[in-house]
Scaffold this motif. Structure first.
Motif, short mmCIF file in Angstrom:
data_model
loop_
_atom_site.label_atom_id
_atom_site.label_comp_id
_atom_site.label_asym_id
_atom_site.label_seq_id
_atom_site.Cartn_x
_atom_site.Cartn_y
_atom_site.Cartn_z
N VAL A 79 0.12 -57.23 -14.13
CA VAL A 79 -1.24 -57.64 -13.80
C VAL A 79 -1.44 -59.10 -14.18
O VAL A 79 -1.15 -59.49 -15.31
CB VAL A 79 -2.28 -56.78 -14.57
N LEU A 80 -1.94 -59.89 -13.25
CA LEU A 80 -2.24 -61.30 -13.54
C LEU A 80 -3.73 -61.55 -13.38
O LEU A 80 -4.30 -61.29 -12.33
CB LEU A 80 -1.46 -62.23 -12.60
N ILE A 81 -4.34 -62.04 -14.47
CA ILE A 81 -5.75 -62.43 -14.44
C ILE A 81 -5.80 -63.94 -14.29
O ILE A 81 -5.11 -64.66 -15.03
CB ILE A 81 -6.46 -62.01 -15.75
N VAL A 82 -6.59 -64.41 -13.33
CA VAL A 82 -6.76 -65.85 -13.16
C VAL A 82 -8.22 -66.19 -13.44
O VAL A 82 -9.13 -65.65 -12.79
CB VAL A 82 -6.40 -66.30 -11.73
N THR A 83 -8.45 -67.06 -14.42
CA THR A 83 -9.83 -67.38 -14.79
C THR A 83 -10.06 -68.88 -14.88
O THR A 83 -9.18 -69.62 -15.30
CB THR A 83 -10.23 -66.72 -16.13
N GLU A 84 -11.26 -69.28 -14.49
CA GLU A 84 -11.65 -70.69 -14.60
C GLU A 84 -11.87 -71.09 -16.05
O GLU A 84 -11.72 -72.24 -16.43
CB GLU A 84 -12.99 -70.90 -13.88
N GLU A 85 -12.31 -70.10 -16.85
CA GLU A 85 -12.66 -70.40 -18.24
C GLU A 85 -11.41 -70.68 -19.06
O GLU A 85 -10.31 -70.24 -18.72
CB GLU A 85 -13.44 -69.21 -18.84
N PRO A 86 -11.59 -71.41 -20.17
CA PRO A 86 -10.44 -71.68 -21.03
C PRO A 86 -10.11 -70.51 -21.96
O PRO A 86 -9.11 -70.55 -22.67
CB PRO A 86 -10.91 -72.89 -21.86
N THR B 205 -5.44 -69.32 -17.67
CA THR B 205 -6.78 -69.87 -17.92
C THR B 205 -6.94 -71.23 -17.26
O THR B 205 -5.96 -71.88 -16.89
CB THR B 205 -7.01 -70.03 -19.44
N GLY B 206 -8.16 -71.67 -17.15
CA GLY B 206 -8.46 -72.98 -16.60
C GLY B 206 -8.03 -73.17 -15.17
O GLY B 206 -7.70 -74.28 -14.75
N LYS C 157 -0.35 -76.98 -23.30
CA LYS C 157 -0.98 -77.26 -22.01
C LYS C 157 -0.79 -76.06 -21.08
O LYS C 157 0.08 -76.06 -20.24
CB LYS C 157 -0.36 -78.52 -21.38
N PRO C 158 -1.61 -75.04 -21.25
CA PRO C 158 -1.42 -73.82 -20.46
C PRO C 158 -1.56 -74.06 -18.97
O PRO C 158 -1.04 -73.32 -18.17
CB PRO C 158 -2.52 -72.88 -20.97
#
Lengths: 500, 144
Positions: A49-56, A119-120, A12-13
């Motif tokens: 570096v932190l990437i924040v994405t809506e996609e899974p 993700t998410g 459960k990321p």
């Protein structure tokens, strides 16, 4: 500094912990963001570096979703998302496997830094004064430098949106991995698919599905308001020629088509055009453009461009102090070509890389002109650079085509894979001279290969390389110079269009 | 002979090989090798390594990025008779790190015996390209 870690199951990321502060925060997990992450890490040793994405999904490249993945012989391609290039080399659409990234909760303590991906997660609010963002679960992350690379969402026709549930659930808006998977499934289970839109995405999908049409017993229809495929990009004669080629890929073309309404009747979709024609189909792919994602503009107090859409940034891709924007969502000032917004893969790479660089302290303007390309079947391939708008006056210089002048032949010769790699990842290798004799195609008006110049006030602002490859540096140079050339045939000579 | 026609605002010219034989008289502006705006290759005009060069793929930015940079820098600036001979420790650190990520950095013998499993972005393929470029050392100490 790092919040107390909770016990979270690995599957459960969304419950994973993450630092409350990062030096480099990248909003959006697509191509521009990945390019920026790589650039930051290359320039700032041990950068976090932190990437924040809506996609899974972890960052991946989009072009194969409408091209190479459809040509794969592997029946498990929708799972593996790997494809074989013309030269036999296989690769994944993901830029890097999971082992490249570090876990978000390890970012704070990692000595060598790294790139972590959440993700998410949707970023819903940006506080520019406080240098922090808020996500959809209420949690906050503060940053030193922030990149907005939120891309966009596919547009839809209003008539479809108003047509009700039964029509909407039979309509695909194509952009992400999940859309590819869904469309692949649909294409095996219906008798007819209609693509609305005659641009890059629509035409590529039409060709990809067209090739499958006999295998699946599938009718593929493509409709658009223009006279021919790529009508907004290619001059009319070339657009018409391209349309004939698309038809040969098994696509039924309905041009000059304006959709008036769509209904679901007798278990079928009925598309009624303004001129009265009716098209019956089982499924629609709406490929009518992209709406840049500027959701954060309001809370962040960022300017949105009214002409091109997207966040307005300067030549160095900066929106405000500590905030940069790259990729599809960036409306930037191109010091050579003027303010613009570009929705192509290579631009996402170039602008992402530049934004990342500037986030580490440089102030370089957008200067290296990005390119784009399209392959519509094995016989039509082109690369392009600059402003390629069919409303501009053009000068096209063509040679007689030989059998060697196809994207397939070019890739086999040069040993490069997909062109996205040759321009952005590896350095292109020079083509190997072919020893087989050329077969000359005799048709007088056969636009086999050539170069097309797009002019604005007598200056070349855009170039299309039509079935000639590995000449992009020359094209880039001509655009960069921005000179008036009296005789474009002389400029065309620089491309050696008769050679391989 | 070349053949030309006009379709509205669009001009179309067909040329034979002979038509394009004479060298072009189109003038291009001379490039400034020190233009700070230009994208650079692997080696910058001041002699430093351009870690952001696309030719390096993910080597300088991945989990072993720091080790890679240390090793490569050491080699690049080495003035020893056997170039890079003082950099053995750095290269060993780099190897040790890379061995922990076989997906990202396929090892030499794996590359020869088995079909390459993973994409070439982070593998040694970009280094192969870097090696073929004139600005880079073609053989590091690890190649011995």
């Amino acid at each position: 500094e790092v919040p107390a870690a909770e016990e979270v199951p690995a599957s459960k990321p969304s419950s994973a912990t993450f630092p409350s502060h990062v030096p480099y925060l990248l909003i959006g997990g697509g191509t521009a963001s990945f390019a920026a992450a790589r650039s930051i890490r290359a320039r700032d040793p041990n950068a976090k570096v932190l990437i924040v994405t809506e996609e899974p999904d972890l960052p991946y490249m989009r072009p194969p979703l409408s091209k190479e993945l459809w040509f794969s012989d592997d029946s498990s391609v929708t799972e593996t998302l790997r494809f074989k290039q013309w030269n036999g080399k296989e690769r994944s659409i993901y830029f890097q496997p999971p082992s490249f990234y570090i876990k978000a909760e390890e970012l704070g303590s990692s000595e060598n830094g790294g790139v972590a991906v959440l993700t998410g997660r949707k970023v819903v609010h940006m506080d520019v004064r406080g240098n922090k963002i808020k996500m959809d679960d209420g949690s906050e992350i503060s940053y030193d430098k922030c990149l907005i690379a939120t891309g966009g969402i596919p547009r839809n026709l209003q008539v479809i949106e108003r047509a009700g549930e039964e029509v909407m659930k039979r309509t695909t808006l194509f952009r992400k991995i999940e859309d590819f998977k869904a469309l692949d499934k649909v294409s095996r289970n219906v008798k007819s698919i209609t693509i609305i839109g005659g641009g890059f995405l629509g035409s590529e999908l039409a060709c990809a599905l067209g090739r499958k049409s006999s295998e699946f017993g599938l009718e593929v229809v493509q409709m658009f308001p223009e006279k021919g495929n790529m009508g907004k990009v290619l001059p009319e004669y070339l657009s018409n020629w391209t349309t004939e080629r698309v038809k040969r890929e098994g696509v039924k073309i309905i041009s000059e088509a304006l959709v008036k309404s769509v209904s679901f009747i007798d278990d079928e979709l009925e598309i009624t055009l303004k001129d009265g024609r009716v098209v019956k189909t089982d499924h629609i792919v709406s490929a009518v453009g992209l709406e840049p994602n500027v959701d954060l503009a309001k809370s962040a107090g960022l300017e949105v461009d009214s002409d091109f859409g997207g966040y307005r940034v300067n030549a160095e891709l900066q929106a405000r102090s500590n905030i940069w924007v790259a990729g599809d969502a960036a409306c930037f000032y191109d010091i050579r070509l003027g303010r613009r917004r570009v929705e192509h893969h290579d631009h996402a790479v170039v602008s992402g890389r530049l934004a990342g660089e500037n986030m580490t302290g440089t102030s370089k303007p957008y200067w290296h002109q990005s390119m784009f390309w399209s392959d519509l079947g094995p016989d039509v391939g082109y690369e392009a650079i600059g402003i390629v708008d069919s409303s501009l006056p053009t000068v096209g210089v063509f040679a007689k085509a030989t059998a060697k002048d196809t994207p397939k032949a070019a890739a086999e010769q040069s040993g490069t894979g997909i062109r996205s790699e040759s321009e952005t990842e590896d350095t292109a290798t020079s083509p190997v001279a072919s020893t087989s004799p050329a077969t000359v195609v005799e048709h007088k008006d056969d636009y086999g290969k050539g170069v097309i110049f797009y002019l604005r006030d007598k200056v070349v602002v855009g170039i299309v390389l039509w079935n000639v490859f590995n000449r992009m540096p020359v094209a880039r140079k001509i655009i960069k110079d921005g000179e008036e050339h009296a005789d474009l045939n002389e400029v065309a000579k620089l491309f050696n269009i008769h050679e391989d | 002979m070349s053949y030309c026609r006009q379709e509205g605002k669009d001009r179309i010219i067909f040329v034979t090989k002979e038509d394009h034989e004479a060298p072009s008289n189109a003038e291009l502006i001379a490039d400034d090798p020190n233009d700070p705006y230009e994208e650079q290759g692997l080696i910058l005009p001041n002699g430093d390594i351009n870690w952001n060069c696309p030719c390096l793929g993910g080597m300088a930015s991945g989990p072993c990025g720091s080790q890679f940079k240390e090793a490569f820098s050491c080699f690049h600036y080495s003035k020893e008779e056997v170039k890079g001979s003082e950099c053995i420790d750095h290269f060993r650190n780099m190897q040790e790190c890379m061995q922990k990520f076989p997906e990202l950095y396929p090892q030499e013998d794996e590359k020869e015996n088995a079909p390459q499993k993973e994409s070439d972005s982070a593998s040694t393929a970009p280094l192969d390209n870097a090696a073929s470029s004139p600005d880079t050392p073609t053989e590091g100490p690890e190649a011995s």
